[in-house]
Design an enzyme around this catalytic site. Sequence first.
Site, PDB file in Angstrom:
ATOM      1  N   GLU A  16       0.228  -1.795  -2.314  1.00  0.00           N
ATOM      2  CA  GLU A  16      -1.086  -1.256  -2.693  1.00  0.00           C
ATOM      3  C   GLU A  16      -1.744  -0.611  -1.467  1.00  0.00           C
ATOM      4  OE1 GLU A  16      -3.130  -0.575  -5.380  1.00  0.00           O
ATOM      5  OE2 GLU A  16      -4.232   0.232  -3.664  1.00  0.00           O
ATOM      6  N   LYS A  17      -1.986   0.675  -1.557  1.00  0.00           N
ATOM      7  CA  LYS A  17      -2.444   1.454  -0.401  1.00  0.00           C
ATOM      8  C   LYS A  17      -3.878   1.193   0.043  1.00  0.00           C
ATOM      9  CE  LYS A  17      -3.434   5.509  -3.284  1.00  0.00           C
ATOM     10  NZ  LYS A  17      -2.662   5.316  -4.502  1.00  0.00           N
ATOM     11  N   HIS A  18      -4.659   0.456  -0.746  1.00  0.00           N
ATOM     12  CA  HIS A  18      -6.062   0.234  -0.376  1.00  0.00           C
ATOM     13  C   HIS A  18      -6.306  -1.052   0.416  1.00  0.00           C
ATOM     14  CE1 HIS A  18      -6.609   3.109  -3.714  1.00  0.00           C
ATOM     15  NE2 HIS A  18      -7.640   3.506  -2.983  1.00  0.00           N
ATOM     16  N   HIS A  46      -2.751   5.760   2.437  1.00  0.00           N
ATOM     17  CA  HIS A  46      -3.841   6.147   1.537  1.00  0.00           C
ATOM     18  C   HIS A  46      -4.186   7.618   1.806  1.00  0.00           C
ATOM     19  CE1 HIS A  46      -7.951   6.544   0.044  1.00  0.00           C
ATOM     20  NE2 HIS A  46      -7.621   5.590  -0.798  1.00  0.00           N
ATOM     21  N   HIS A  52     -11.166  12.263  -1.106  1.00  0.00           N
ATOM     22  CA  HIS A  52     -10.637  10.918  -1.335  1.00  0.00           C
ATOM     23  C   HIS A  52     -10.241  10.303   0.003  1.00  0.00           C
ATOM     24  CE1 HIS A  52      -7.351   8.312  -3.498  1.00  0.00           C
ATOM     25  NE2 HIS A  52      -8.367   7.597  -3.071  1.00  0.00           N
ATOM     26  N   CYS A 116     -12.939   2.444  -0.464  1.00  0.00           N
ATOM     27  CA  CYS A 116     -12.459   3.789  -0.793  1.00  0.00           C
ATOM     28  C   CYS A 116     -13.539   4.468  -1.623  1.00  0.00           C
ATOM     29  CB  CYS A 116     -11.156   3.698  -1.597  1.00  0.00           C
ATOM     30  SG  CYS A 116     -10.691   5.261  -2.369  1.00  0.00           S
ATOM     31  N   HIS A 119     -11.910   4.436  -5.233  1.00  0.00           N
ATOM     32  CA  HIS A 119     -11.328   3.218  -5.810  1.00  0.00           C
ATOM     33  C   HIS A 119     -12.006   1.922  -5.377  1.00  0.00           C
ATOM     34  CE1 HIS A 119      -8.034   6.304  -5.980  1.00  0.00           C
ATOM     35  NE2 HIS A 119      -8.159   5.951  -7.242  1.00  0.00           N
TER      36      HIS A 119
END
Length: 132
Positions: A16-18, A46, A52, A116, A119
Amino acid sequence: MPELKDQLQSADWKSEKHVPYIDCPDTFKKSEPVRVTVAVGKEVPHPNTSAHHIQWLDLYFLPEGEKFSYQIGRFECHAHGASIQGPDTSTIYTSPATQVEFKTDKPGTVMAASYCNIHGLWQYSKKIHLQK
Ligand code: FE2
């Protein structure tokens, strides 16, 4: 009613990139600084564009047996490619990563949060132990 605590998402940092991954030793010596690296996108990068991006990283420490955590620091990511020519034209992008040091005589949990702009809020925690 929705509560802020319910907005804090967590997941495996490897996929999970966050997730604000915490890199620090598992054990530390009393009164010696604990060096902590916090980075979003350690395994899966990310996006970092004007539209973004990660806006900030927070680091907290909760000493074992205590109720309240201490904020160690905050790193804000301000450059996301915007210039007078428009979005994604400057080539300047702040990486969502930082390194801090702090001292403690107590074991506990290091906790990181990231935000983010699309997100939302993410968290990660890691226990650290006092070296005997
Ligand atoms: Fe995102």
